[in-house]
Design a protein around this motif. Sequence first.
Motif, PDB file in Angstrom:
ATOM      1  N   ASP B 236       6.331 -19.031  17.195  1.00 17.40           N
ATOM      2  CA  ASP B 236       4.885 -19.021  17.005  1.00 17.40           C
ATOM      3  C   ASP B 236       4.371 -20.450  17.182  1.00 17.40           C
ATOM      4  N   PRO B 237       3.530 -20.702  18.214  1.00 15.91           N
ATOM      5  CA  PRO B 237       3.134 -22.083  18.509  1.00 15.91           C
ATOM      6  C   PRO B 237       2.371 -22.756  17.370  1.00 15.91           C
ATOM      7  N   SER B 238       1.797 -21.945  16.471  1.00 14.98           N
ATOM      8  CA  SER B 238       1.014 -22.563  15.396  1.00 14.98           C
ATOM      9  C   SER B 238       1.860 -22.930  14.177  1.00 14.98           C
ATOM     10  N   LEU B 240       4.391 -24.577  11.541  1.00 15.16           N
ATOM     11  CA  LEU B 240       4.579 -25.995  11.207  1.00 15.16           C
ATOM     12  C   LEU B 240       5.803 -26.581  11.895  1.00 15.16           C
ATOM     13  N   THR B 241       6.927 -25.797  11.846  1.00 14.95           N
ATOM     14  CA  THR B 241       8.176 -26.307  12.459  1.00 14.95           C
ATOM     15  C   THR B 241       8.003 -26.499  13.957  1.00 14.95           C
ATOM     16  N   THR B 242       7.289 -25.542  14.612  1.00  9.27           N
ATOM     17  CA  THR B 242       7.099 -25.648  16.054  1.00  9.27           C
ATOM     18  C   THR B 242       6.291 -26.910  16.384  1.00  9.27           C
ATOM     19  N   ARG B 243       5.213 -27.143  15.565  1.00  5.73           N
ATOM     20  CA  ARG B 243       4.409 -28.346  15.815  1.00  5.73           C
ATOM     21  C   ARG B 243       5.237 -29.606  15.569  1.00  5.73           C
ATOM     22  N   PHE B 244       6.127 -29.529  14.571  1.00  2.39           N
ATOM     23  CA  PHE B 244       6.981 -30.690  14.271  1.00  2.39           C
ATOM     24  C   PHE B 244       7.897 -31.006  15.461  1.00  2.39           C
ATOM     25  N   THR B 246       7.468 -30.132  18.562  1.00  2.00           N
ATOM     26  CA  THR B 246       6.675 -30.585  19.709  1.00  2.00           C
ATOM     27  C   THR B 246       6.382 -32.082  19.567  1.00  2.00           C
ATOM     28  N   TRP B 247       6.006 -32.484  18.309  1.00  2.00           N
ATOM     29  CA  TRP B 247       5.733 -33.904  18.041  1.00  2.00           C
ATOM     30  C   TRP B 247       7.009 -34.737  18.237  1.00  2.00           C
ATOM     31  N   ASP B 249       9.613 -34.047  20.007  1.00  2.00           N
ATOM     32  CA  ASP B 249       9.967 -34.078  21.431  1.00  2.00           C
ATOM     33  C   ASP B 249       9.172 -35.161  22.153  1.00  2.00           C
ATOM     34  N   LYS B 250       7.845 -35.244  21.826  1.00  2.00           N
ATOM     35  CA  LYS B 250       6.980 -36.245  22.444  1.00  2.00           C
ATOM     36  C   LYS B 250       7.447 -37.652  22.095  1.00  2.00           C
TER      37      LYS B 250
END
Lengths: 316, 254
Positions: B236-238, B240-244, B246-247, B249-250
Amino acid sequence: MHPAYSVIYFTCATGAGYGLLIWLAVFAMMGALPLTPAFGLAGLGVSMALVVTGLLSSTSHLGRPERAWRAFSQWRSSWLSREGVFAIATFVPVAVLALGWIVEGRSDGVYAVAAAAAAVSALVTVYCTGMIYQSLPTIRAWNLPMVTPIYLALGLATGAVLMVALMAGFGALAQAHLMLTLAVLGGAWLLKFAYWSTIDGAPREWKIGAATGLGRFGQVRPLDPPHSKPNFVMREMGYQVARKHALKLRRMAIALGFAVPAGLLITVLLGGLQAAAFPLAVLAAMSALAGVLVERWLFFAEAEHVAMLYYGKQEA
Amino acid sequence: MTTLPMTTAKKLGLVIDLDTCVGCQACATSCKEWNTSGYSAPLSDQDPYGADPHGAWLNRIHSYEVGEGDTGRTVHFPRSCLHCETPACVTVCPTGASYKRASDGIVLVNPETCIGCKLCSWACPYGAREYDYAHGVMKKCTLCVDRIYNETLEPEDRVPACVRACPTGARHFGDLGDSDSQVSKLVAERGGFDLMPEFGYKPVNKYLPPRPRRDATTSASGDKKPAVREVESDADPSALTTRFFTWADKVLSR
Protein backbone atom coordinates in the motif's frame (compact mmCIF):
# COMPACT_ATOMS: atom_id res chain seq x y z
CA MET A 1 41.71 -31.72 -47.59
CA HIS A 2 45.06 -31.16 -45.93
CA PRO A 3 47.83 -32.57 -48.16
CA ALA A 4 50.03 -34.45 -45.69
CA TYR A 5 53.47 -35.04 -47.20
CA SER A 6 53.80 -38.41 -45.47
CA VAL A 7 50.65 -39.69 -47.20
CA ILE A 8 51.55 -38.10 -50.55
CA TYR A 9 54.98 -39.75 -50.54
CA PHE A 10 53.44 -43.02 -49.32
CA THR A 11 50.86 -43.31 -52.10
CA CYS A 12 53.27 -42.18 -54.85
CA ALA A 13 56.20 -44.36 -53.73
CA THR A 14 54.17 -47.51 -53.10
CA GLY A 15 52.25 -46.92 -56.35
CA ALA A 16 55.50 -46.78 -58.33
CA GLY A 17 57.08 -49.61 -56.32
CA TYR A 18 54.14 -51.96 -56.76
CA GLY A 19 53.80 -50.87 -60.40
CA LEU A 20 57.44 -51.80 -61.04
CA LEU A 21 56.96 -55.05 -59.14
CA ILE A 22 53.99 -55.98 -61.32
CA TRP A 23 55.99 -55.38 -64.53
CA LEU A 24 59.02 -57.27 -63.18
CA ALA A 25 56.89 -60.22 -62.10
CA VAL A 26 54.98 -60.39 -65.39
CA PHE A 27 58.15 -60.08 -67.50
CA ALA A 28 59.95 -62.62 -65.32
CA MET A 29 57.10 -65.09 -65.75
CA MET A 30 57.26 -64.60 -69.50
CA GLY A 31 61.05 -64.98 -69.43
CA ALA A 32 61.24 -61.58 -71.07
CA LEU A 33 64.03 -60.11 -68.94
CA PRO A 34 67.56 -61.09 -67.97
CA LEU A 35 67.34 -63.51 -65.03
CA THR A 36 70.69 -62.40 -63.68
CA PRO A 37 71.31 -61.79 -59.97
CA ALA A 38 72.31 -58.18 -60.69
CA PHE A 39 69.08 -57.40 -62.55
CA GLY A 40 67.06 -59.16 -59.88
CA LEU A 41 68.75 -57.25 -57.10
CA ALA A 42 68.41 -53.92 -58.89
CA GLY A 43 64.81 -54.45 -60.01
CA LEU A 44 63.35 -55.96 -56.87
CA GLY A 45 65.65 -53.71 -54.79
CA VAL A 46 64.31 -50.47 -56.33
CA SER A 47 60.75 -51.74 -56.13
CA MET A 48 60.97 -52.83 -52.50
CA ALA A 49 62.91 -49.67 -51.51
CA LEU A 50 60.01 -47.59 -52.82
CA VAL A 51 57.43 -49.80 -51.10
CA VAL A 52 59.22 -49.97 -47.75
CA THR A 53 60.05 -46.24 -47.54
CA GLY A 54 56.45 -45.54 -48.57
CA LEU A 55 55.00 -47.77 -45.87
CA LEU A 56 57.34 -46.26 -43.26
CA SER A 57 56.34 -42.79 -44.41
CA SER A 58 52.67 -43.69 -43.94
CA THR A 59 53.26 -44.54 -40.28
CA SER A 60 54.64 -41.05 -39.65
CA HIS A 61 51.13 -39.79 -40.46
CA LEU A 62 49.85 -41.68 -37.43
CA GLY A 63 49.42 -40.15 -34.02
CA ARG A 64 50.49 -43.49 -32.49
CA PRO A 65 52.85 -45.18 -35.01
CA GLU A 66 53.90 -47.80 -32.43
CA ARG A 67 50.37 -49.19 -32.62
CA ALA A 68 50.39 -49.48 -36.44
CA TRP A 69 50.26 -53.30 -36.24
CA ARG A 70 46.70 -53.03 -34.99
CA ALA A 71 45.66 -51.84 -38.44
CA PHE A 72 45.82 -55.41 -39.80
CA SER A 73 42.80 -56.51 -37.81
CA GLN A 74 39.73 -54.90 -39.41
CA TRP A 75 40.01 -56.15 -43.01
CA ARG A 76 36.33 -57.18 -42.94
CA SER A 77 35.15 -53.58 -43.07
CA SER A 78 38.08 -51.20 -43.59
CA TRP A 79 39.90 -50.52 -46.87
CA LEU A 80 42.81 -49.09 -44.89
CA SER A 81 43.13 -52.35 -42.99
CA ARG A 82 42.89 -54.36 -46.23
CA GLU A 83 45.63 -52.20 -47.73
CA GLY A 84 47.86 -52.98 -44.75
CA VAL A 85 47.16 -56.71 -44.93
CA PHE A 86 47.92 -56.93 -48.66
CA ALA A 87 50.98 -54.67 -48.36
CA ILE A 88 52.53 -57.08 -45.85
CA ALA A 89 51.25 -60.22 -47.64
CA THR A 90 52.96 -59.09 -50.86
CA PHE A 91 56.38 -59.46 -49.24
CA VAL A 92 55.94 -63.27 -49.07
CA PRO A 93 55.73 -64.04 -52.81
CA VAL A 94 58.31 -61.30 -53.49
CA ALA A 95 60.74 -63.12 -51.20
CA VAL A 96 60.14 -66.40 -53.08
CA LEU A 97 60.47 -64.64 -56.44
CA ALA A 98 63.73 -63.01 -55.27
CA LEU A 99 65.06 -66.40 -54.16
CA GLY A 100 64.37 -67.95 -57.56
CA TRP A 101 65.62 -65.00 -59.55
CA ILE A 102 68.67 -63.84 -57.59
CA VAL A 103 69.88 -67.13 -56.11
CA GLU A 104 68.80 -69.74 -58.64
CA GLY A 105 68.40 -67.67 -61.79
CA ARG A 106 65.01 -69.25 -62.49
CA SER A 107 61.49 -67.98 -62.89
CA ASP A 108 59.63 -71.18 -63.69
CA GLY A 109 57.59 -73.61 -61.64
CA VAL A 110 57.02 -72.42 -58.09
CA TYR A 111 58.82 -69.18 -58.88
CA ALA A 112 56.36 -68.44 -61.67
CA VAL A 113 53.53 -69.00 -59.20
CA ALA A 114 55.26 -66.64 -56.76
CA ALA A 115 55.67 -64.03 -59.49
CA ALA A 116 51.99 -64.25 -60.37
CA ALA A 117 51.02 -64.02 -56.68
CA ALA A 118 53.30 -61.01 -56.18
CA ALA A 119 51.78 -59.22 -59.17
CA VAL A 120 48.20 -59.91 -58.08
CA SER A 121 48.89 -58.98 -54.44
CA ALA A 122 50.61 -55.74 -55.49
CA LEU A 123 47.68 -54.89 -57.75
CA VAL A 124 45.21 -55.55 -54.93
CA THR A 125 47.25 -53.38 -52.53
CA VAL A 126 47.12 -50.38 -54.86
CA TYR A 127 43.42 -51.09 -55.47
CA CYS A 128 42.84 -50.91 -51.70
CA THR A 129 44.75 -47.61 -51.53
CA GLY A 130 42.45 -46.14 -54.15
CA MET A 131 39.36 -47.52 -52.45
CA ILE A 132 40.26 -45.80 -49.14
CA TYR A 133 39.59 -42.52 -50.93
CA GLN A 134 36.94 -43.61 -53.42
CA SER A 135 34.73 -45.08 -50.70
CA LEU A 136 34.26 -41.76 -48.86
CA PRO A 137 30.96 -40.09 -49.88
CA THR A 138 31.87 -37.09 -47.70
CA ILE A 139 34.42 -35.96 -50.30
CA ARG A 140 32.87 -35.27 -53.70
CA ALA A 141 36.19 -35.24 -55.60
CA TRP A 142 37.16 -38.67 -54.24
CA ASN A 143 33.86 -40.52 -54.33
CA LEU A 144 34.15 -41.20 -58.08
CA PRO A 145 34.47 -44.58 -59.85
CA MET A 146 37.59 -43.41 -61.73
CA VAL A 147 39.61 -42.66 -58.58
CA THR A 148 40.85 -46.21 -57.98
CA PRO A 149 41.59 -46.87 -61.68
CA ILE A 150 43.72 -43.69 -61.66
CA TYR A 151 45.69 -44.92 -58.63
CA LEU A 152 46.30 -48.21 -60.47
CA ALA A 153 47.10 -46.55 -63.81
CA LEU A 154 49.55 -44.00 -62.37
CA GLY A 155 51.26 -46.73 -60.31
CA LEU A 156 51.62 -48.93 -63.39
CA ALA A 157 52.78 -45.95 -65.49
CA THR A 158 55.51 -44.79 -63.07
CA GLY A 159 56.48 -48.45 -62.58
CA ALA A 160 56.75 -48.90 -66.35
CA VAL A 161 59.07 -45.88 -66.73
CA LEU A 162 61.24 -47.26 -63.93
CA MET A 163 61.24 -50.62 -65.75
CA VAL A 164 62.49 -48.91 -68.93
CA ALA A 165 65.31 -47.29 -66.94
CA LEU A 166 66.29 -50.70 -65.53
CA MET A 167 66.14 -52.41 -68.93
CA ALA A 168 68.25 -49.63 -70.41
CA GLY A 169 70.73 -49.92 -67.56
CA PHE A 170 71.18 -53.62 -68.27
CA GLY A 171 71.25 -53.17 -72.01
CA ALA A 172 68.04 -55.13 -72.44
CA LEU A 173 65.79 -52.35 -73.63
CA ALA A 174 63.61 -53.23 -76.60
CA GLN A 175 61.33 -51.04 -78.69
CA ALA A 176 58.34 -52.97 -77.34
CA HIS A 177 59.14 -51.83 -73.76
CA LEU A 178 59.20 -48.22 -74.86
CA MET A 179 55.96 -48.49 -76.81
CA LEU A 180 54.18 -50.29 -73.98
CA THR A 181 55.37 -47.69 -71.47
CA LEU A 182 54.27 -44.81 -73.68
CA ALA A 183 50.83 -46.40 -74.03
CA VAL A 184 50.41 -46.94 -70.28
CA LEU A 185 51.69 -43.43 -69.50
CA GLY A 186 49.34 -41.89 -72.05
CA GLY A 187 46.38 -43.93 -70.81
CA ALA A 188 46.99 -43.01 -67.16
CA TRP A 189 47.18 -39.28 -67.81
CA LEU A 190 44.18 -39.42 -70.14
CA LEU A 191 42.22 -40.85 -67.20
CA LYS A 192 43.55 -38.10 -64.94
CA PHE A 193 42.53 -35.49 -67.50
CA ALA A 194 39.03 -36.98 -67.55
CA TYR A 195 39.03 -36.84 -63.72
CA TRP A 196 39.80 -33.12 -63.69
CA SER A 197 37.07 -32.44 -66.26
CA THR A 198 34.65 -34.43 -64.11
CA ILE A 199 35.34 -32.65 -60.83
CA ASP A 200 35.28 -29.25 -62.56
CA GLY A 201 31.91 -29.95 -64.16
CA ALA A 202 30.10 -31.85 -61.42
CA PRO A 203 27.56 -29.91 -59.32
CA ARG A 204 28.15 -29.40 -55.61
CA GLU A 205 25.11 -31.19 -54.26
CA TRP A 206 25.57 -30.72 -50.51
CA LYS A 207 24.32 -27.37 -49.24
CA ILE A 208 24.65 -25.57 -45.92
CA GLY A 209 20.85 -25.69 -45.58
CA ALA A 210 20.89 -29.49 -45.65
CA ALA A 211 23.87 -29.75 -43.31
CA THR A 212 22.13 -27.67 -40.65
CA GLY A 213 18.58 -28.70 -41.55
CA LEU A 214 17.74 -24.99 -41.53
CA GLY A 215 17.45 -24.53 -45.28
CA ARG A 216 13.64 -24.58 -45.02
CA PHE A 217 13.76 -21.21 -43.17
CA GLY A 218 15.81 -19.48 -45.86
CA GLN A 219 19.43 -18.83 -46.70
CA VAL A 220 21.82 -19.97 -43.92
CA ARG A 221 24.85 -17.78 -43.18
CA PRO A 222 27.43 -18.19 -40.42
CA LEU A 223 27.06 -15.52 -37.74
CA ASP A 224 29.33 -16.50 -34.86
CA PRO A 225 31.94 -19.25 -35.21
CA PRO A 226 32.21 -21.82 -32.38
CA HIS A 227 35.87 -20.99 -31.86
CA SER A 228 38.20 -18.12 -32.65
CA LYS A 229 40.98 -20.09 -34.37
CA PRO A 230 40.78 -23.10 -36.71
CA ASN A 231 40.24 -26.41 -34.95
CA PHE A 232 41.31 -29.87 -36.18
CA VAL A 233 38.30 -30.17 -38.48
CA MET A 234 39.12 -26.88 -40.20
CA ARG A 235 42.85 -27.62 -40.40
CA GLU A 236 42.35 -31.14 -41.76
CA MET A 237 39.19 -30.76 -43.85
CA GLY A 238 39.30 -27.06 -44.68
CA TYR A 239 42.57 -26.92 -46.58
CA GLN A 240 41.98 -25.63 -50.06
CA VAL A 241 44.28 -24.55 -52.85
CA ALA A 242 43.43 -21.38 -54.80
CA ARG A 243 41.81 -22.19 -58.14
CA LYS A 244 44.42 -20.37 -60.23
CA HIS A 245 47.23 -22.14 -58.40
CA ALA A 246 45.49 -25.46 -58.91
CA LEU A 247 45.33 -24.92 -62.67
CA LYS A 248 49.06 -24.09 -62.78
CA LEU A 249 49.85 -27.16 -60.71
CA ARG A 250 47.72 -29.35 -62.98
CA ARG A 251 49.75 -28.16 -65.97
CA MET A 252 52.94 -28.81 -64.01
CA ALA A 253 51.77 -32.33 -63.12
CA ILE A 254 50.97 -33.11 -66.77
CA ALA A 255 54.29 -31.64 -67.95
CA LEU A 256 56.42 -33.52 -65.39
CA GLY A 257 54.32 -36.66 -65.22
CA PHE A 258 53.53 -37.12 -68.89
CA ALA A 259 55.06 -34.66 -71.39
CA VAL A 260 58.71 -34.79 -70.23
CA PRO A 261 58.96 -38.58 -69.73
CA ALA A 262 57.03 -39.26 -72.94
CA GLY A 263 59.30 -36.85 -74.85
CA LEU A 264 62.42 -38.50 -73.46
CA LEU A 265 61.17 -42.02 -74.21
CA ILE A 266 60.17 -41.01 -77.76
CA THR A 267 63.64 -39.50 -78.21
CA VAL A 268 65.17 -42.82 -77.21
CA LEU A 269 62.71 -44.74 -79.39
CA LEU A 270 63.12 -42.68 -82.56
CA GLY A 271 66.74 -41.64 -82.08
CA GLY A 272 67.93 -45.18 -81.53
CA LEU A 273 70.13 -43.73 -78.82
CA GLN A 274 71.30 -46.94 -77.18
CA ALA A 275 74.20 -45.22 -75.41
CA ALA A 276 72.11 -42.40 -73.97
CA ALA A 277 69.09 -44.59 -73.25
CA PHE A 278 69.94 -45.18 -69.59
CA PRO A 279 70.46 -41.56 -68.45
CA LEU A 280 67.47 -40.42 -70.49
CA ALA A 281 65.27 -43.15 -69.01
CA VAL A 282 66.42 -42.33 -65.48
CA LEU A 283 65.57 -38.70 -66.13
CA ALA A 284 62.17 -39.79 -67.48
CA ALA A 285 61.51 -41.87 -64.35
CA MET A 286 62.45 -39.03 -62.01
CA SER A 287 60.24 -36.62 -63.92
CA ALA A 288 57.33 -39.08 -63.94
CA LEU A 289 57.60 -39.53 -60.17
CA ALA A 290 57.78 -35.76 -59.63
CA GLY A 291 54.67 -35.34 -61.79
CA VAL A 292 52.75 -37.90 -59.76
CA LEU A 293 53.84 -36.18 -56.51
CA VAL A 294 52.30 -32.92 -57.80
CA GLU A 295 49.20 -34.83 -58.97
CA ARG A 296 48.82 -36.43 -55.53
CA TRP A 297 49.26 -33.11 -53.71
CA LEU A 298 46.43 -31.73 -55.85
CA PHE A 299 44.29 -34.81 -55.21
CA PHE A 300 44.18 -33.73 -51.56
CA ALA A 301 44.31 -29.95 -51.93
CA GLU A 302 41.46 -29.83 -54.47
CA ALA A 303 39.17 -32.10 -52.46
CA GLU A 304 36.42 -30.43 -50.43
CA HIS A 305 34.85 -32.05 -47.39
CA VAL A 306 31.14 -31.85 -46.53
CA ALA A 307 31.89 -30.97 -42.88
CA MET A 308 33.11 -27.55 -44.00
CA LEU A 309 29.47 -26.63 -44.63
CA TYR A 310 29.15 -26.06 -40.88
CA TYR A 311 31.97 -23.56 -41.11
CA GLY A 312 30.26 -21.40 -43.68
CA LYS A 313 30.89 -23.07 -47.03
CA GLN A 314 27.61 -22.74 -48.93
CA GLU A 315 28.07 -25.97 -50.91
CA ALA A 316 30.40 -28.94 -51.09
CA MET B 1 35.53 -54.57 -33.79
CA THR B 2 34.58 -52.17 -36.56
CA THR B 3 31.82 -54.25 -38.04
CA LEU B 4 28.54 -52.85 -36.76
CA PRO B 5 26.07 -54.61 -34.47
CA MET B 6 22.93 -55.70 -36.34
CA THR B 7 20.74 -53.99 -33.77
CA THR B 8 21.28 -52.22 -30.50
CA ALA B 9 19.13 -52.81 -27.43
CA LYS B 10 18.82 -49.06 -26.90
CA LYS B 11 19.47 -46.03 -29.06
CA LEU B 12 20.74 -43.53 -26.53
CA GLY B 13 21.13 -40.05 -27.88
CA LEU B 14 20.41 -36.37 -27.60
CA VAL B 15 17.54 -34.23 -28.79
CA ILE B 16 18.64 -30.65 -29.31
CA ASP B 17 16.08 -27.88 -29.39
CA LEU B 18 17.16 -25.20 -31.85
CA ASP B 19 14.25 -23.05 -30.69
CA THR B 20 15.42 -22.62 -27.12
CA CYS B 21 19.20 -22.90 -27.48
CA VAL B 22 20.68 -19.48 -26.72
CA GLY B 23 24.22 -20.27 -27.82
CA CYS B 24 25.66 -19.67 -24.34
CA GLN B 25 28.39 -22.36 -24.77
CA ALA B 26 27.61 -23.80 -21.32
CA CYS B 27 27.20 -27.28 -22.83
CA ALA B 28 30.53 -27.00 -24.64
CA THR B 29 32.48 -25.84 -21.60
CA SER B 30 30.76 -28.33 -19.31
CA CYS B 31 31.57 -31.11 -21.81
CA LYS B 32 35.20 -30.06 -22.02
CA GLU B 33 35.48 -29.86 -18.23
CA TRP B 34 33.97 -33.29 -17.64
CA ASN B 35 35.67 -35.11 -20.47
CA THR B 36 39.16 -33.72 -20.01
CA SER B 37 39.25 -35.95 -16.94
CA GLY B 38 36.72 -38.53 -18.14
CA TYR B 39 36.62 -41.54 -20.46
CA SER B 40 38.86 -40.18 -23.22
CA ALA B 41 40.98 -37.91 -21.04
CA PRO B 42 42.76 -35.65 -21.57
CA LEU B 43 41.28 -33.24 -24.09
CA SER B 44 44.45 -31.36 -24.83
CA ASP B 45 44.79 -27.79 -26.05
CA GLN B 46 47.60 -26.47 -28.20
CA ASP B 47 49.03 -22.99 -27.77
CA PRO B 48 46.23 -22.16 -25.31
CA TYR B 49 47.53 -18.72 -24.36
CA GLY B 50 49.30 -17.98 -27.65
CA ALA B 51 48.35 -16.58 -31.03
CA ASP B 52 46.83 -19.78 -32.40
CA PRO B 53 44.92 -21.53 -29.64
CA HIS B 54 43.08 -24.73 -30.54
CA GLY B 55 42.26 -28.00 -28.93
CA ALA B 56 40.05 -31.06 -28.86
CA TRP B 57 36.43 -30.30 -27.98
CA LEU B 58 33.60 -32.78 -28.34
CA ASN B 59 30.85 -30.21 -28.76
CA ARG B 60 30.89 -27.09 -30.92
CA ILE B 61 28.25 -24.37 -30.86
CA HIS B 62 27.73 -22.50 -34.11
CA SER B 63 25.47 -19.50 -34.60
CA TYR B 64 23.83 -18.96 -37.95
CA GLU B 65 21.74 -16.23 -39.46
CA VAL B 66 18.83 -17.76 -41.34
CA GLY B 67 16.46 -16.03 -43.75
CA GLU B 68 16.28 -12.41 -44.86
CA GLY B 69 15.05 -9.15 -43.40
CA ASP B 70 11.94 -9.32 -41.21
CA THR B 71 11.77 -13.09 -41.49
CA GLY B 72 15.44 -13.53 -40.64
CA ARG B 73 16.44 -15.12 -37.38
CA THR B 74 19.47 -16.21 -35.41
CA VAL B 75 19.76 -19.92 -34.77
CA HIS B 76 22.30 -21.34 -32.37
CA PHE B 77 23.41 -24.75 -33.47
CA PRO B 78 25.24 -27.18 -31.17
CA ARG B 79 27.12 -29.84 -33.13
CA SER B 80 28.52 -33.08 -31.73
CA CYS B 81 28.58 -36.78 -32.58
CA LEU B 82 25.12 -37.99 -33.62
CA HIS B 83 25.81 -41.62 -32.58
CA CYS B 84 24.60 -42.86 -35.99
CA GLU B 85 23.02 -46.29 -36.31
CA THR B 86 25.26 -47.20 -39.26
CA PRO B 87 28.25 -44.87 -38.93
CA ALA B 88 30.98 -44.91 -41.58
CA CYS B 89 33.49 -43.62 -39.01
CA VAL B 90 33.32 -47.04 -37.34
CA THR B 91 33.54 -49.23 -40.43
CA VAL B 92 36.54 -47.37 -41.92
CA CYS B 93 38.56 -47.77 -38.71
CA PRO B 94 41.50 -50.12 -39.44
CA THR B 95 42.17 -51.08 -35.82
CA GLY B 96 38.81 -51.70 -34.19
CA ALA B 97 39.38 -48.74 -31.86
CA SER B 98 36.15 -47.20 -33.12
CA TYR B 99 33.11 -49.20 -32.24
CA LYS B 100 29.38 -49.02 -31.69
CA ARG B 101 28.07 -50.57 -28.50
CA ALA B 102 25.41 -53.23 -29.01
CA SER B 103 23.91 -52.49 -25.59
CA ASP B 104 23.06 -48.81 -25.97
CA GLY B 105 24.25 -47.70 -29.42
CA ILE B 106 26.92 -45.32 -28.15
CA VAL B 107 29.78 -44.82 -30.64
CA LEU B 108 33.11 -44.79 -28.86
CA VAL B 109 36.83 -44.64 -29.61
CA ASN B 110 39.10 -46.79 -27.49
CA PRO B 111 41.97 -44.42 -26.68
CA GLU B 112 44.19 -47.41 -25.88
CA THR B 113 44.05 -48.87 -29.41
CA CYS B 114 43.43 -45.86 -31.69
CA ILE B 115 46.46 -45.23 -33.96
CA GLY B 116 45.45 -41.67 -34.84
CA CYS B 117 45.16 -42.25 -38.62
CA LYS B 118 42.29 -39.72 -38.77
CA LEU B 119 40.40 -41.68 -41.44
CA CYS B 120 37.26 -41.68 -39.25
CA SER B 121 37.26 -37.88 -39.31
CA TRP B 122 37.34 -38.00 -43.12
CA ALA B 123 34.41 -40.42 -43.16
CA CYS B 124 32.16 -38.35 -40.85
CA PRO B 125 30.05 -35.78 -42.73
CA TYR B 126 29.23 -34.00 -39.48
CA GLY B 127 32.77 -33.00 -38.48
CA ALA B 128 32.13 -34.66 -35.14
CA ARG B 129 35.52 -36.23 -34.52
CA GLU B 130 38.55 -34.24 -33.50
CA TYR B 131 42.17 -35.31 -33.35
CA ASP B 132 44.00 -34.76 -30.09
CA TYR B 133 47.41 -33.47 -31.16
CA ALA B 134 49.03 -34.21 -27.79
CA HIS B 135 47.40 -37.58 -27.11
CA GLY B 136 47.78 -38.79 -30.73
CA VAL B 137 44.30 -40.33 -30.85
CA MET B 138 40.84 -39.32 -32.03
CA LYS B 139 38.34 -37.82 -29.62
CA LYS B 140 34.59 -37.73 -29.89
CA CYS B 141 31.42 -37.37 -27.82
CA THR B 142 31.08 -40.35 -25.47
CA LEU B 143 27.52 -39.41 -24.49
CA CYS B 144 29.21 -39.17 -21.08
CA VAL B 145 29.30 -42.94 -20.82
CA ASP B 146 31.12 -42.41 -17.52
CA ARG B 147 28.22 -40.36 -16.08
CA ILE B 148 25.02 -41.96 -17.33
CA TYR B 149 25.62 -45.32 -15.60
CA ASN B 150 27.64 -43.88 -12.72
CA GLU B 151 25.97 -44.91 -9.47
CA THR B 152 28.30 -42.76 -7.40
CA LEU B 153 26.55 -39.72 -8.86
CA GLU B 154 23.17 -38.43 -7.78
CA PRO B 155 20.41 -39.76 -10.07
CA GLU B 156 19.79 -36.30 -11.56
CA ASP B 157 23.46 -36.10 -12.53
CA ARG B 158 23.36 -39.36 -14.51
CA VAL B 159 22.90 -37.53 -17.80
CA PRO B 160 25.52 -36.16 -20.20
CA ALA B 161 27.35 -33.10 -18.83
CA CYS B 162 25.99 -30.93 -21.66
CA VAL B 163 22.40 -31.83 -20.80
CA ARG B 164 22.98 -31.12 -17.11
CA ALA B 165 24.58 -27.76 -17.87
CA CYS B 166 22.06 -26.38 -20.35
CA PRO B 167 20.32 -23.44 -18.66
CA THR B 168 17.41 -23.33 -21.10
CA GLY B 169 16.58 -27.02 -21.22
CA ALA B 170 17.45 -27.16 -24.88
CA ARG B 171 19.21 -30.51 -24.59
CA HIS B 172 17.38 -33.74 -23.87
CA PHE B 173 18.86 -37.19 -23.30
CA GLY B 174 17.13 -40.54 -23.62
CA ASP B 175 16.44 -43.71 -25.59
CA LEU B 176 15.39 -42.80 -29.11
CA GLY B 177 14.81 -46.46 -29.89
CA ASP B 178 11.87 -46.52 -27.46
CA SER B 179 8.87 -44.81 -29.05
CA ASP B 180 7.34 -44.21 -25.60
CA SER B 181 10.36 -42.37 -24.19
CA GLN B 182 10.16 -38.66 -23.41
CA VAL B 183 12.72 -37.85 -26.11
CA SER B 184 10.88 -39.89 -28.76
CA LYS B 185 7.62 -38.14 -27.88
CA LEU B 186 9.34 -34.77 -28.08
CA VAL B 187 10.71 -35.62 -31.51
CA ALA B 188 7.27 -36.74 -32.72
CA GLU B 189 5.55 -33.67 -31.27
CA ARG B 190 8.00 -31.07 -32.54
CA GLY B 191 8.96 -32.60 -35.87
CA GLY B 192 12.52 -33.49 -34.92
CA PHE B 193 14.81 -34.03 -37.89
CA ASP B 194 18.06 -35.72 -38.93
CA LEU B 195 21.07 -33.87 -40.30
CA MET B 196 21.85 -34.90 -43.90
CA PRO B 197 19.86 -38.17 -43.79
CA GLU B 198 20.88 -38.72 -47.44
CA PHE B 199 24.22 -40.12 -46.29
CA GLY B 200 22.31 -43.07 -44.89
CA TYR B 201 24.19 -43.21 -41.59
CA LYS B 202 20.90 -42.86 -39.64
CA PRO B 203 21.84 -40.35 -36.96
CA VAL B 204 20.30 -41.13 -33.57
CA ASN B 205 20.53 -37.55 -32.27
CA LYS B 206 17.67 -35.37 -33.46
CA TYR B 207 17.27 -31.63 -33.84
CA LEU B 208 14.03 -29.81 -33.05
CA PRO B 209 13.37 -26.98 -35.51
CA PRO B 210 12.90 -23.38 -34.35
CA ARG B 211 9.20 -22.73 -33.70
CA PRO B 212 7.33 -20.50 -36.16
CA ARG B 213 8.27 -16.89 -35.69
CA ARG B 214 5.84 -14.79 -33.68
CA ASP B 215 4.96 -11.31 -34.87
CA ALA B 216 2.26 -8.67 -34.16
CA THR B 217 -0.48 -10.91 -35.55
CA THR B 218 0.49 -14.17 -33.88
CA SER B 219 1.86 -13.13 -30.50
CA ALA B 220 -0.59 -10.44 -29.29
CA SER B 221 -3.49 -11.69 -27.28
CA GLY B 222 -7.01 -10.20 -27.62
CA ASP B 223 -6.76 -7.53 -24.93
CA LYS B 224 -3.31 -6.37 -26.07
CA LYS B 225 -1.72 -7.10 -22.73
CA PRO B 226 2.05 -7.09 -22.83
CA ALA B 227 3.70 -10.47 -23.01
CA VAL B 228 5.44 -9.92 -19.68
CA ARG B 229 3.12 -10.28 -16.74
CA GLU B 230 2.81 -7.06 -14.69
CA VAL B 231 4.26 -7.40 -11.25
CA GLU B 232 1.39 -7.09 -8.87
CA SER B 233 2.53 -5.32 -5.76
CA ASP B 234 0.55 -5.83 -2.61
CA ALA B 235 2.25 -2.89 -0.96
CA ASP B 236 0.00 0.00 0.00
CA PRO B 237 1.79 3.17 -1.18
CA SER B 238 0.34 5.22 1.67
CA ALA B 239 1.60 2.87 4.42
CA LEU B 240 4.21 4.30 6.79
CA THR B 241 6.73 1.52 6.08
CA THR B 242 6.36 1.99 2.32
CA ARG B 243 6.97 5.74 2.66
CA PHE B 244 9.96 4.99 4.89
CA PHE B 245 11.51 2.65 2.33
CA THR B 246 10.85 5.13 -0.49
CA TRP B 247 12.64 7.82 1.58
CA ALA B 248 15.47 5.39 2.46
CA ASP B 249 15.85 4.42 -1.17
CA LYS B 250 16.13 8.10 -2.18
CA VAL B 251 18.69 8.85 0.52
CA LEU B 252 20.80 5.82 -0.31
CA SER B 253 20.66 6.57 -4.01
CA ARG B 254 22.30 10.01 -3.60
